[in-house]
Design a protein around this motif. Structure first.
Motif, short mmCIF file in Angstrom:
data_model
loop_
_atom_site.label_atom_id
_atom_site.label_comp_id
_atom_site.label_asym_id
_atom_site.label_seq_id
_atom_site.Cartn_x
_atom_site.Cartn_y
_atom_site.Cartn_z
N LEU A 96 0.83 -1.21 0.00
CA LEU A 96 0.00 0.00 0.00
C LEU A 96 0.87 1.26 0.00
CD1 LEU A 96 -2.98 1.03 0.28
CD2 LEU A 96 -2.71 0.82 2.76
N THR A 97 1.98 1.21 0.71
CA THR A 97 2.83 2.40 0.86
C THR A 97 3.73 2.65 -0.36
OG1 THR A 97 2.93 1.96 3.23
CG2 THR A 97 4.54 3.53 2.36
N PHE A 98 4.31 1.58 -0.89
CA PHE A 98 5.39 1.77 -1.86
C PHE A 98 5.03 1.48 -3.32
CE2 PHE A 98 7.69 0.57 2.15
CZ PHE A 98 8.12 1.86 2.44
N PHE A 99 3.97 0.74 -3.53
CA PHE A 99 3.66 0.32 -4.90
C PHE A 99 2.52 1.14 -5.47
CE2 PHE A 99 5.41 -4.23 -3.86
CZ PHE A 99 6.70 -3.74 -3.91
N ASN A 100 2.80 2.41 -5.76
CA ASN A 100 1.78 3.32 -6.26
C ASN A 100 2.08 3.82 -7.66
OD1 ASN A 100 -0.19 3.76 -3.97
ND2 ASN A 100 1.75 4.02 -2.95
N SER A 101 2.90 3.09 -8.38
CA SER A 101 3.23 3.46 -9.76
C SER A 101 2.18 2.89 -10.70
CB SER A 101 4.60 2.88 -10.09
OG SER A 101 4.84 2.95 -11.47
N ASP A 158 3.86 6.25 8.66
CA ASP A 158 2.79 7.22 8.37
C ASP A 158 1.56 6.51 7.82
OD1 ASP A 158 4.25 9.31 9.29
OD2 ASP A 158 4.70 10.17 7.32
N VAL A 159 1.76 5.54 6.94
CA VAL A 159 0.60 4.82 6.39
C VAL A 159 -0.03 3.97 7.50
CG1 VAL A 159 -0.13 3.01 4.80
CG2 VAL A 159 1.30 4.89 3.99
N SER A 214 -2.12 5.88 9.66
CA SER A 214 -3.34 6.34 8.98
C SER A 214 -4.36 5.23 8.89
CB SER A 214 -3.00 6.80 7.56
OG SER A 214 -2.04 7.81 7.61
N ARG A 236 10.85 7.47 -4.29
CA ARG A 236 10.02 8.33 -3.46
C ARG A 236 8.76 8.81 -4.18
NH1 ARG A 236 12.91 10.41 1.19
NH2 ARG A 236 15.07 9.73 1.09
N ASN A 249 6.69 7.21 -5.82
CA ASN A 249 5.57 6.27 -5.72
C ASN A 249 5.18 5.92 -4.29
OD1 ASN A 249 5.24 6.05 -8.52
ND2 ASN A 249 7.01 4.67 -8.62
N VAL A 250 5.72 6.67 -3.36
CA VAL A 250 5.35 6.42 -1.97
C VAL A 250 4.03 7.12 -1.67
CG1 VAL A 250 5.99 6.89 0.43
CG2 VAL A 250 7.72 6.11 -1.20
N ARG A 251 3.13 6.42 -1.04
CA ARG A 251 1.87 7.00 -0.58
C ARG A 251 2.20 7.90 0.61
NH1 ARG A 251 -3.80 4.71 -1.20
NH2 ARG A 251 -2.72 3.37 -2.67
N MET A 265 1.27 10.27 3.56
CA MET A 265 0.09 10.45 4.39
C MET A 265 0.36 11.43 5.51
SD MET A 265 -2.19 8.41 3.12
CE MET A 265 -3.37 8.86 4.41
N VAL A 266 -0.67 12.19 5.88
CA VAL A 266 -0.65 12.91 7.15
C VAL A 266 -1.42 12.04 8.12
CG1 VAL A 266 -1.26 15.02 8.38
CG2 VAL A 266 -0.63 15.11 5.95
N LEU A 283 -6.44 7.77 2.68
CA LEU A 283 -5.60 6.58 2.49
C LEU A 283 -6.09 5.74 1.31
CD1 LEU A 283 -3.30 4.75 3.64
CD2 LEU A 283 -5.02 3.66 5.07
N TYR A 284 -7.39 5.55 1.24
CA TYR A 284 -7.95 4.68 0.20
C TYR A 284 -8.49 5.47 -0.99
CZ TYR A 284 -7.64 1.21 3.92
OH TYR A 284 -7.18 0.37 4.91
#
Lengths: 356, 356
Positions: free
Chosen positions: A94-99, A235-236, A239, B5, B7-9, B11-12, B119-120
């Motif tokens: 969820l955190t790193f694979f957002n490409s 951080d994720v 959240s 970096r 592709n990192v999600r 978050m606050v 987040l989602y």
């Protein structure tokens, strides 16, 4: 009516190995440790204060993090703790694979990777292992959105060398590379990719308390990596749920990490039994990759794996069978005690004599 | 370099209340119960078998689910269990809020909702409460992708009636409506929306062991709803992590549910102290919504909440202060023991005398 169903995320979930609740079973199907956790765990339970459970746990799991940081020689800001390595890996996806580019993993691997990718709608591309179940480094040179593989691999048990891992890291500075080391403590010394962390800021090494630390029942996993990766994960995680680790998990986990001698001895015992099991299985005609884990992935040239699986179950011995292409001729057999493995050998010999 | 970096999600994260680790503090800041969990919990810990922790837990938490189903008069297929209600709610957002239409929740509410939506990547629209912090039912008649609100609400402590909840359900048959009942056990009998479950397949009621059951430290929450909703939640949960509930959480949680008498007595004690605290705070000049929870959301007409918060902290009394529009004149004060509340009253009287 019922249009709420249109917006439900419909999943085909991962199916874990059977967890029979009745006794009298030789359970070699979910890679649990046959030995109890460190004696300090029983002590931690004895010392657990029921009254304190009314209070939220330390959200940072400081004591457990400190014990892990000391044990693995990294900073406290380089440790992320989760509810088993499944939680750690899922959070990492969820955190790193957002490409928009696909992530890469082997075709034969931990069966949760494609489930998480589907869950989070991450595109992925599977890279087939070689005929003898090896990772081919060149397969990971293509453009991608991230890489994940277990080492030792599951369910093959094969361990790749650090040179291959470092080569993959060197070719992929722009994505996060996750090495899932659930079984690394059965691979012998010097195999963990953790030594590469100071050199590669994009390397995440994931481990678990479920196998080598005999704590599958407590749900504790962790990741090690650069402070930048760990901060993003935290951080994720924060959240998602501020308090994932219960007081019980923190106290029991810490007790486990503090007993290094017991940890080493237990891993060594499992390794010794595994090496004997390799001889026994070979004697019965089985073929298998040379396992570095706490299981053996074995195939018999004459008796189908599915038949062996069912016949063993009749005899109250549970092993794991995957009805999937390329691996449906294999059983994944967890290493139990010497006595359990002797019973397995006897049962297998009988079944083969009957069937062959 | 360092393109990983990109592709990192990012978050606050939600910021939980402080969890001071030192002793000697009157801790009225995170809505914990001042009383210990049921005596059966200490017994469950005494009976806990360290050796069995080597085995994975029952992935279905059958014993705990059965106890909850019996207690709440629903089927076992109508109960979903998670790592605190945060885990249950987060999984529910992921499972049910997949529309392109915005989900709706109040502007003053549990501060995790917008964090999960971010987040989602769920679109959302906040619906302002009235000037006296009430939910306006008509605000939830507009087209939406789902609805979630706490009842009693946090941090106001106000409880809406079942007629309002049923009205919102009747207007929204095509989306999932989540009622977050973390504090319902302090609202008196007959307030839980669980009675509406047989009538509304799209209603999910979420509760927790952290407040009324004095088990914040163990991380146990649950949802009740139609078998269809619960099945969808289980599929997503099983796609995330097969084993979220540890053996310790299962055993301790079950022991808690089985002691109904202790549960009722403890809730009644907290309610009695709360009613006395309302009188005491009114005497000191505070104004507050009429709380149905285990906290009071109070404002003083002459002394700023931030000053009260800081001065109390100097005196080792922790309460919660939210530096946010519309609620930055309020303190959220958890109901402690009678002794703790007397100490609070004394400290507040001193501070007000000094400041006013």
């Amino acid at each position: 009516m019922n249009h709420w169903r249109d917006n439900v995320r419909t999943m085909v979930p991962y199916v874990p190995g059977e967890q029979p609740q009745e006794g009298g079973i030789i359970k070699l199907n979910t890679n649990e440790n046959p030995y109890p956790p460190a004696p300090g765990v029983a002590e931690a339970i004895r010392n657990m204060d029921a009254d304190r459970l009314r209070l939220y746990p330390d959200p940072s799991s400081t004591a457990l993090k400190r014990a892990l940081a000391d044990r693995y020689g990294v900073g406290e800001d380089q440790i992320f703790i989760g509810v088993g390595s499944d939680d750690v890996l899922s959070m990492s996806f969820l955190t790193f694979f957002n490409s928009k580019k696909p992530i890469l993993f082997p075709d034969i691997t931990y069966s949760f990777y494609d489930v998480w990718a589907d869950l989070y709608r991450i595109p992925y591309l599977v890279r087939p292992l070689t005929g003898d179940f090896r990772l081919r480094r060149e397969d990971y040179y293509i453009v991608n959105g991230g890489i994940v593989f277990p080492n030792p691999n599951a369910p093959t048990g094969l361990c790749e060398g650090l040179d291959l891992i470092e080569d993959i890291l060197a070719h992929n500075p722009d994505v996060v590379v996750i090495v899932d080391e659930a079984y690394i403590d059965f691979a012998g010394r010097g195999k963990s990719a953790a030594v590469l962390i100071p050199k590669y800021e994009n390397l995440l090494v994931v481990q678990t308390f479920s196998k080598s630390r005999s704590l599958a029942g407590m749900r504790i996993g962790f990741a090690m990596g650069s402070p930048a990766l760990i901060a993003a994960l935290n951080d994720v995680r924060n959240s998602f749920n501020s308090y994932t680790m219960s007081r019980a998990a923190q106290e029991i986990g810490t007790a486990s990490v503090l007993d290094e001698t017991y940890f080493q001895e237990t891993a060594a015992k499992v390794i010794r039994t595994r090496e004997q099991a390799k001889k026994d299985l070979a004697e019965l005609g089985f073929v298998f990759p040379d396992s570095s884990s706490n299981f053996i992935f074995a195939s018999h040239p004459r008796v189908p794996a599915k038949v062996l699986f069912q016949e063993l179950k009749q005899r109250h011995i549970y092993v794991r069978y995957f009805d999937k292409p390329r691996i449906n001729h294999y059983l994944r057999i967890t290493i139990g005690t010497d006595e359990q493995m002797a019973a397995l050998k006897k049962a297998l010999a009988e079944i083969i004599a009957e069937q062959a």
